[in-house]
Write an enzyme that holds these catalytic residues in place. Sequence first.
Site, PDB file in Angstrom:
ATOM      1  N   GLY A  88      24.153  68.451  51.594  1.00 31.58           N
ATOM      2  CA  GLY A  88      23.663  68.349  50.226  1.00 31.58           C
ATOM      3  C   GLY A  88      22.373  69.115  50.020  1.00 31.58           C
ATOM      4  O   GLY A  88      21.761  69.633  50.956  1.00 31.58           O
ATOM      5  N   ASP A 123      10.664  67.627  53.907  1.00 29.33           N
ATOM      6  CA  ASP A 123       9.746  67.477  52.770  1.00 29.33           C
ATOM      7  C   ASP A 123      10.290  68.069  51.481  1.00 29.33           C
ATOM      8  O   ASP A 123       9.693  67.910  50.416  1.00 29.33           O
ATOM      9  CB  ASP A 123       8.376  68.084  53.100  1.00 29.33           C
ATOM     10  CG  ASP A 123       8.427  69.587  53.375  1.00 29.33           C
ATOM     11  OD1 ASP A 123       9.500  70.206  53.179  1.00 29.33           O
ATOM     12  OD2 ASP A 123       7.398  70.140  53.804  1.00 29.33           O
ATOM     13  N   ARG A 181      30.391  75.130  46.944  1.00 30.05           N
ATOM     14  CA  ARG A 181      30.611  75.753  48.244  1.00 30.05           C
ATOM     15  C   ARG A 181      31.895  75.220  48.880  1.00 30.05           C
ATOM     16  O   ARG A 181      32.434  74.203  48.439  1.00 30.05           O
ATOM     17  CB  ARG A 181      29.427  75.436  49.170  1.00 30.05           C
ATOM     18  CG  ARG A 181      28.061  75.722  48.530  1.00 30.05           C
ATOM     19  CD  ARG A 181      27.020  74.687  48.997  1.00 30.05           C
ATOM     20  NE  ARG A 181      25.765  74.807  48.247  1.00 30.05           N
ATOM     21  CZ  ARG A 181      24.731  75.553  48.613  1.00 30.05           C
ATOM     22  NH1 ARG A 181      24.778  76.230  49.727  1.00 30.05           N
ATOM     23  NH2 ARG A 181      23.641  75.593  47.877  1.00 30.05           N
ATOM     24  N   ASP A 250      28.809  75.549  54.322  1.00 30.04           N
ATOM     25  CA  ASP A 250      27.984  75.136  53.188  1.00 30.04           C
ATOM     26  C   ASP A 250      27.233  76.319  52.582  1.00 30.04           C
ATOM     27  O   ASP A 250      26.575  76.164  51.545  1.00 30.04           O
ATOM     28  CB  ASP A 250      27.005  74.025  53.596  1.00 30.04           C
ATOM     29  CG  ASP A 250      26.150  74.399  54.789  1.00 30.04           C
ATOM     30  OD1 ASP A 250      26.721  74.554  55.880  1.00 30.04           O
ATOM     31  OD2 ASP A 250      24.918  74.554  54.644  1.00 30.04           O
ATOM     32  N   ASN A 251      27.327  77.493  53.200  1.00 32.21           N
ATOM     33  CA  ASN A 251      26.755  78.710  52.636  1.00 32.21           C
ATOM     34  C   ASN A 251      27.832  79.689  52.181  1.00 32.21           C
ATOM     35  O   ASN A 251      27.573  80.880  52.027  1.00 32.21           O
ATOM     36  CB  ASN A 251      25.850  79.402  53.662  1.00 32.21           C
ATOM     37  CG  ASN A 251      24.611  78.588  53.991  1.00 32.21           C
ATOM     38  OD1 ASN A 251      24.186  77.770  53.189  1.00 32.21           O
ATOM     39  ND2 ASN A 251      24.055  78.810  55.156  1.00 32.21           N
ATOM     40  N   ASP A 260      22.372  81.841  49.702  1.00 30.57           N
ATOM     41  CA  ASP A 260      21.503  81.342  50.776  1.00 30.57           C
ATOM     42  C   ASP A 260      21.034  82.449  51.721  1.00 30.57           C
ATOM     43  O   ASP A 260      21.602  82.668  52.788  1.00 30.57           O
ATOM     44  CB  ASP A 260      22.177  80.204  51.549  1.00 30.57           C
ATOM     45  CG  ASP A 260      22.154  78.903  50.744  1.00 30.57           C
ATOM     46  OD1 ASP A 260      21.197  78.723  49.981  1.00 30.57           O
ATOM     47  OD2 ASP A 260      23.082  78.095  50.873  1.00 30.57           O
TER      48      ASP A 260
END
EC number: 2.7.7.-
Length: 490
Positions: A88, A123, A181, A250-251, A260
Site C-alpha cells: 500500500g 515516517d 498496479r 507493485d511497481n 516509481d
Amino acid sequence: MTVHFPFQNSYSALPDSFFARVAPTPVSAPRLIKLNRPLAIQLGLDPDLLESPEGAEILAGKTVPDGADPIAMAYAGHQFGHFVPQLGDGRAILLGEVIDRDGVRRDIQLKGSGPTPFSRRGDGRAALGPVLREYIVSEAMFALGIPTTRSLAAVITGDHVIRETALPGAVLTRIASSHIRVGTFQFFAVRRDTDAIRRLADHVITRHYPDLLHAERPYHALLAGVVARQAELIARWLLVGFIHGVMNTDNSSISGETIDYGPCAFMDAYNPSQVFSSIDEMGRYAYANQPRIALWNLTRLAECLLPLFSDDQEKAVAEAQDILGAFSETFSAAYQAGLRKKVGLFTERDGDEALIQDLLDAMAKNQADFTLTFRKLGEAAGDDSADVRAQFTEPAAFDEWAGLWRARIALEPQSAAERQAAMHAVNPIFIPRNHRVEAVIQAAVNDDNYAPFEELVKVLAKPFEDQPDYAAYADPPLPDQRVLQTFCGT
C-alpha cells in the site's frame, strides 16, 4: 484568490477495502522548488496560483484543497520475487482526480506527505534527493516519448527526515493516468475476494480500456490489453538504455505507464547485464532481464484474473496462457521496429535483426556509449564516421560492421540527409546521465542551489535537439564521475 482543483474522484467511490482515508501530515515551512507550468495548464490548473504561498502549502500537504478526498491506496506485491500480502501507499496520498484538457482522467498524488496505515513503521516522508531524481527522470522520459507518470511540482518542506543522516524533506506531486498496479489485484486475490477483483477490473476497463466495455469476454480482453501495453513499454525502455531497477509487481502499472522512479538509471556504456540498483544484488532487474520480468509480473496479474475467466480452473489457466503467449511477439515486434529506426532502416529485410545484433555485440565488447553511438551513427549516415568510431575502444570493430550497414542502407532510396533526420528523431543526444543527476542533487542538498537542477530539466526537455550551449550535457562521465550504484528513494 483560492487555488481550485476541479476534482472528480472515482477511485475513492470504490469500497473502503480498496484504500484508507488519511490526510497528509502538515509540514512546517513549505517552499516551492519547481512547478511544471505546462503540465499544470494541461491539467486545467492555474500555475500562477500554484506558485503562490497558498499553492505551495497545498503541494506540500499542509493544506488540503476543497473537493479533495485524500486516500492511501491498498496493494500487495512481489518484491524481488517474494510476495508481501500488504504493502500500500506508505508515503503517498492520492488527493483526487481531475479531467485534463484532453479529457483524460489523471491522479494527483503527493509523495512524501506523511505516514499512512500502510507505512510499516516508516515516517511516510521523502528526502529531497529522491524527489529531485523522480522529477528529472520522469519528465525526461515524457520528453523521450515514453509513457510515464509525470511530475507537477517539487516542494521543500522545511523539515528534516532521518535516513543515514538528517536530510532536507520534500514532497513530489505526481500525476498518473492512475496508480493501479498489478499488486492492487494481488491484494484482493490473496484474500480470495473475487467480488473486489471484479469491481477493480471493471473500474480499470472503464478508465483505461473503454473500448473493451462491450467486449464479448471483457476480462480476457483486459489482460490482453495490459500485456500489449507492457510489452511495448519495455521495448521503449530498452531502446533508450533505461533500467527501472525495481520491477516489483507493485511497481507495474495497469495503465502501461512507467511508475516509481527509485534506483532507476540510464546506461552509459552498453552492457546487457548492467545493474545499478543497490538492492538488486542478484541482477534480477538487469537491463536485458526487463522483458522477462515484465512477463513474470503479467503472469501474476493473470493468476488474479482467473476466477473472472471461468469456473473451470483448467480452462481458465489455458486461456490465460494463450493471452500471455502474445507478450514475446508483441515485445519483439516493437523492439525490432525501434532498432531498425535507430540504425536508419526504412524497410524490413531478412538479415536486419542479425545486422543490428552484431552492432550491439560490438558495442558491448568495446564499451561503446549506448546513447552516443546511436546518435553519432546518424552522422555516419552522411559519411562522417569519426565521432561514432571514437565510441569504440577498437574503432576497427565499428568499421567492419559499418561496411555491411552501408551496403544495407544503399538498398533504400532515401538520401543521407533524410536518413540522418529520421535517425536523430529517434536517437536522443541528451539523457539523464547518472553523474549529472547526482551533481544536481548534491548542489540542492548541500548548498540549497537549484540552478543546476533547473538547467538540467531545461536541457532534457528537448532530448532530440542539438543544443550547442549545453553540449557538455551529452558527454558520458569521466572515470572518476561514474555512478556505479543508485539507491531506493525510501
